[in-house]
Design a protein around this motif. Structure first.
Motif, PDB file in Angstrom:
ATOM      1  N   ALA A 171      40.810   3.405 -21.577  1.00 18.29           N
ATOM      2  CA  ALA A 171      40.855   1.968 -21.391  1.00 18.29           C
ATOM      3  C   ALA A 171      42.375   1.546 -21.764  1.00 18.29           C
ATOM      4  N   GLN A 172      42.990   2.079 -22.827  1.00 19.71           N
ATOM      5  CA  GLN A 172      44.272   1.786 -23.146  1.00 19.71           C
ATOM      6  C   GLN A 172      45.348   2.078 -22.006  1.00 19.71           C
ATOM      7  N   ALA A 173      45.116   3.135 -21.343  1.00 23.60           N
ATOM      8  CA  ALA A 173      45.955   3.594 -20.405  1.00 23.60           C
ATOM      9  C   ALA A 173      45.649   2.677 -19.037  1.00 23.60           C
ATOM     10  N   ALA A 174      44.582   2.175 -18.942  1.00 23.47           N
ATOM     11  CA  ALA A 174      44.289   1.163 -17.708  1.00 23.47           C
ATOM     12  C   ALA A 174      45.214  -0.213 -17.973  1.00 23.47           C
ATOM     13  N   THR A 175      44.965  -0.714 -19.316  1.00 25.76           N
ATOM     14  CA  THR A 175      45.637  -1.676 -19.629  1.00 25.76           C
ATOM     15  C   THR A 175      47.104  -1.462 -19.533  1.00 25.76           C
ATOM     16  N   PHE A 176      47.816  -0.536 -19.949  1.00 29.73           N
ATOM     17  CA  PHE A 176      49.264  -0.215 -19.545  1.00 29.73           C
ATOM     18  C   PHE A 176      49.227  -0.308 -18.217  1.00 29.73           C
ATOM     19  N   ILE A 177      48.613   0.340 -17.162  1.00 26.99           N
ATOM     20  CA  ILE A 177      48.960   0.380 -15.969  1.00 26.99           C
ATOM     21  C   ILE A 177      48.894  -0.872 -15.352  1.00 26.99           C
ATOM     22  N   GLY A 178      47.858  -1.762 -15.645  1.00 28.61           N
ATOM     23  CA  GLY A 178      47.594  -3.187 -15.023  1.00 28.61           C
ATOM     24  C   GLY A 178      48.786  -3.869 -15.418  1.00 28.61           C
ATOM     25  N   ASP A 179      49.318  -3.959 -16.778  1.00 29.23           N
ATOM     26  CA  ASP A 179      50.499  -4.753 -17.256  1.00 29.23           C
ATOM     27  C   ASP A 179      51.679  -4.095 -16.708  1.00 29.23           C
ATOM     28  N   PHE A 180      51.851  -2.959 -16.523  1.00 29.16           N
ATOM     29  CA  PHE A 180      53.224  -2.344 -15.643  1.00 29.16           C
ATOM     30  C   PHE A 180      53.420  -2.879 -14.128  1.00 29.16           C
ATOM     31  N   VAL A 181      52.121  -2.695 -13.568  1.00 35.92           N
ATOM     32  CA  VAL A 181      52.196  -3.123 -12.091  1.00 35.92           C
ATOM     33  C   VAL A 181      52.357  -4.586 -12.057  1.00 35.92           C
ATOM     34  N   THR A 182      51.721  -5.312 -12.887  1.00 38.87           N
ATOM     35  CA  THR A 182      52.205  -6.931 -12.985  1.00 38.87           C
ATOM     36  C   THR A 182      53.717  -7.127 -13.181  1.00 38.87           C
ATOM     37  N   PHE A 183      54.217  -6.315 -14.298  1.00 33.93           N
ATOM     38  CA  PHE A 183      55.716  -6.395 -14.450  1.00 33.93           C
ATOM     39  C   PHE A 183      56.328  -6.275 -13.276  1.00 33.93           C
ATOM     40  N   LEU A 184      56.113  -5.169 -12.485  1.00 38.42           N
ATOM     41  CA  LEU A 184      56.724  -4.696 -11.268  1.00 38.42           C
ATOM     42  C   LEU A 184      56.708  -5.971 -10.113  1.00 38.42           C
ATOM     43  N   GLU A 185      55.600  -6.144 -10.201  1.00 34.44           N
ATOM     44  CA  GLU A 185      55.308  -7.413  -8.978  1.00 34.44           C
ATOM     45  C   GLU A 185      55.813  -8.622  -9.394  1.00 34.44           C
ATOM     46  N   GLY A 186      55.957  -8.939 -10.610  1.00 34.07           N
ATOM     47  CA  GLY A 186      56.575 -10.184 -10.844  1.00 34.07           C
ATOM     48  C   GLY A 186      58.173 -10.104 -10.836  1.00 34.07           C
ATOM     49  N   ARG A 187      58.749  -8.882 -11.056  1.00 32.48           N
ATOM     50  CA  ARG A 187      60.016  -8.650 -11.033  1.00 32.48           C
ATOM     51  C   ARG A 187      60.381  -7.610  -9.631  1.00 32.48           C
ATOM     52  N   PRO A 188      60.364  -7.913  -8.488  1.00 28.60           N
ATOM     53  CA  PRO A 188      60.477  -7.138  -7.359  1.00 28.60           C
ATOM     54  C   PRO A 188      61.770  -6.596  -7.206  1.00 28.60           C
ATOM     55  N   TYR A 189      62.994  -7.193  -7.710  1.00 31.85           N
ATOM     56  CA  TYR A 189      64.372  -6.737  -7.889  1.00 31.85           C
ATOM     57  C   TYR A 189      64.488  -5.672  -9.052  1.00 31.85           C
ATOM     58  N   PHE A 190      63.690  -5.303  -9.877  1.00 27.24           N
ATOM     59  CA  PHE A 190      63.826  -4.432 -10.930  1.00 27.24           C
ATOM     60  C   PHE A 190      64.321  -2.880 -10.599  1.00 27.24           C
ATOM     61  N   LEU A 191      63.164  -2.406  -9.811  1.00 27.21           N
ATOM     62  CA  LEU A 191      63.666  -1.150  -9.306  1.00 27.21           C
ATOM     63  C   LEU A 191      65.000  -0.809  -8.239  1.00 27.21           C
ATOM     64  N   ARG A 192      65.177  -2.051  -7.583  1.00 27.87           N
ATOM     65  CA  ARG A 192      66.359  -2.099  -6.670  1.00 27.87           C
ATOM     66  C   ARG A 192      67.566  -2.101  -7.456  1.00 27.87           C
ATOM     67  N   LEU A 193      67.560  -2.830  -8.715  1.00 25.58           N
ATOM     68  CA  LEU A 193      68.724  -2.909  -9.743  1.00 25.58           C
ATOM     69  C   LEU A 193      68.793  -1.441 -10.394  1.00 25.58           C
ATOM     70  N   ASP A 194      67.557  -1.039 -10.650  1.00 23.77           N
ATOM     71  CA  ASP A 194      67.878   0.554 -11.454  1.00 23.77           C
ATOM     72  C   ASP A 194      68.261   1.423 -10.594  1.00 23.77           C
ATOM     73  N   ALA A 195      68.025   1.201  -9.337  1.00 26.38           N
ATOM     74  CA  ALA A 195      68.379   2.343  -8.469  1.00 26.38           C
ATOM     75  C   ALA A 195      69.843   2.159  -8.140  1.00 26.38           C
ATOM     76  N   LEU A 196      70.573   0.982  -8.217  1.00 29.38           N
ATOM     77  CA  LEU A 196      71.914   0.687  -8.082  1.00 29.38           C
ATOM     78  C   LEU A 196      72.662   1.338  -9.287  1.00 29.38           C
ATOM     79  N   GLY A 197      71.807   1.263 -10.505  1.00 31.18           N
ATOM     80  CA  GLY A 197      72.438   1.610 -11.784  1.00 31.18           C
ATOM     81  C   GLY A 197      72.620   3.024 -11.693  1.00 31.18           C
ATOM     82  N   TYR A 198      72.134   3.995 -11.055  1.00 30.08           N
ATOM     83  CA  TYR A 198      72.423   5.279 -10.674  1.00 30.08           C
ATOM     84  C   TYR A 198      73.439   5.480  -9.817  1.00 30.08           C
ATOM     85  N   ALA A 199      73.151   4.639  -8.595  1.00 29.35           N
ATOM     86  CA  ALA A 199      74.268   4.905  -7.574  1.00 29.35           C
ATOM     87  C   ALA A 199      75.668   4.500  -7.758  1.00 29.35           C
ATOM     88  N   LEU A 200      75.790   3.308  -8.676  1.00 31.27           N
ATOM     89  CA  LEU A 200      76.846   2.562  -8.596  1.00 31.27           C
ATOM     90  C   LEU A 200      77.638   2.333 -10.121  1.00 31.27           C
TER      91      LEU A 200
END
Length: 217
Positions: free
Chosen positions: A89-118
């Motif tokens: 149940a706790q893992a499911a809560t984390f996954i749900g909250d994590f997905v909500t975070f990513l969907e609410g900030r669709p730029y995050f993974l792009r910014l993180d990828a640029l962190g490595y590249a640039l």
């Protein structure tokens, strides 16, 4: 002529203004970093004034990325706060909250990828080192929270979080299908073009955590 901000509150407000302007410009085109002059203009500052607060656009976006990671680590610690329910149940809560975070900030993974590249490639070591140290310390703390919540051996929580991040980054890169290809009549039917990242990452993480926690209730 713009006067220099002298008070600490004023300096912090000016820094936040610059970061907000940088993020707004980044949202217009998340495949590249805007130049310092454009960020300064967006913030209503002279270019020279901006350099009183940041040495480069790389430092600006590293600060942005650091702030985003702080928020994400807060999601982790809040998700695994003491609560009723077993490990599953706790893992499911984390996954749900994590997905909500990513969907609410669709730029995050792009910014993180640029962190490595640039960012890491162009940031001076004396500026990169504290960012890496802060990230490492936050990851260790978050991993310890997971360990305590799920009664895991010390260090196991870090493993779970790092592998979840790796799975997320990999799936995001695959699902990051350019819009013009998704609209193309011949290419829109490609299996990759059909992926919905939020749905897929939720399912993938659920399968991973269920396998990683075989004794979860």
């Amino acid at each position: 002529m713009a006067r220099h901000a002298l008070g600490e509150d004023e300096k912090e407000a000016r820094r936040n203004l610059i970061l907000a302007a940088a993020l707004e410009l980044f949202l217009d085109d998340t495949r590249r970093l805007p130049p310092v002059a454009l960020i300064a203009a967006k913030a209503g500052l002279a270019k020279g004034t901006l350099y009183l607060y940041f040495d480069s656009k790389e430092q600006i976006f590293t600060s942005l990325l650091s702030r985003e990671w702080d928020d994400l680590f807060s999601v982790v610690t809040n998700s695994f706060a003491p609560a009723a329910g077993g490990a599953a149940a706790q893992a499911a809560t984390f996954i749900g909250d994590f997905v909500t975070f990513l969907e609410g900030r669709p730029y995050f993974l792009r910014l993180d990828a640029l962190g490595y590249a640039l960012l890491e490639a162009n940031l001076p070591l004396e500026q990169l080192r504290p960012f890496k140290r802060t990230f490492s310390d936050a990851l260790i703390r978050a991993g310890s929270v997971v360990d305590a919540a799920l009664a895991l051996p010390a260090g196991r929580g870090i493993d779970l979080l790092v592998r979840s991040y790796a799975l997320t980054r990999g799936l995001w890169q695959i699902a990051d299908y350019p819009d013009h290809l998704r609209r193309d009549q011949d290419l829109s039917g490609h299996p990759i073009a059909q992926l919905e990242f939020g749905r897929e990452i939720g399912m993938a993480l659920g399968e991973y955590w269920r396998g990683a926690l075989p004794n979860a209730e």
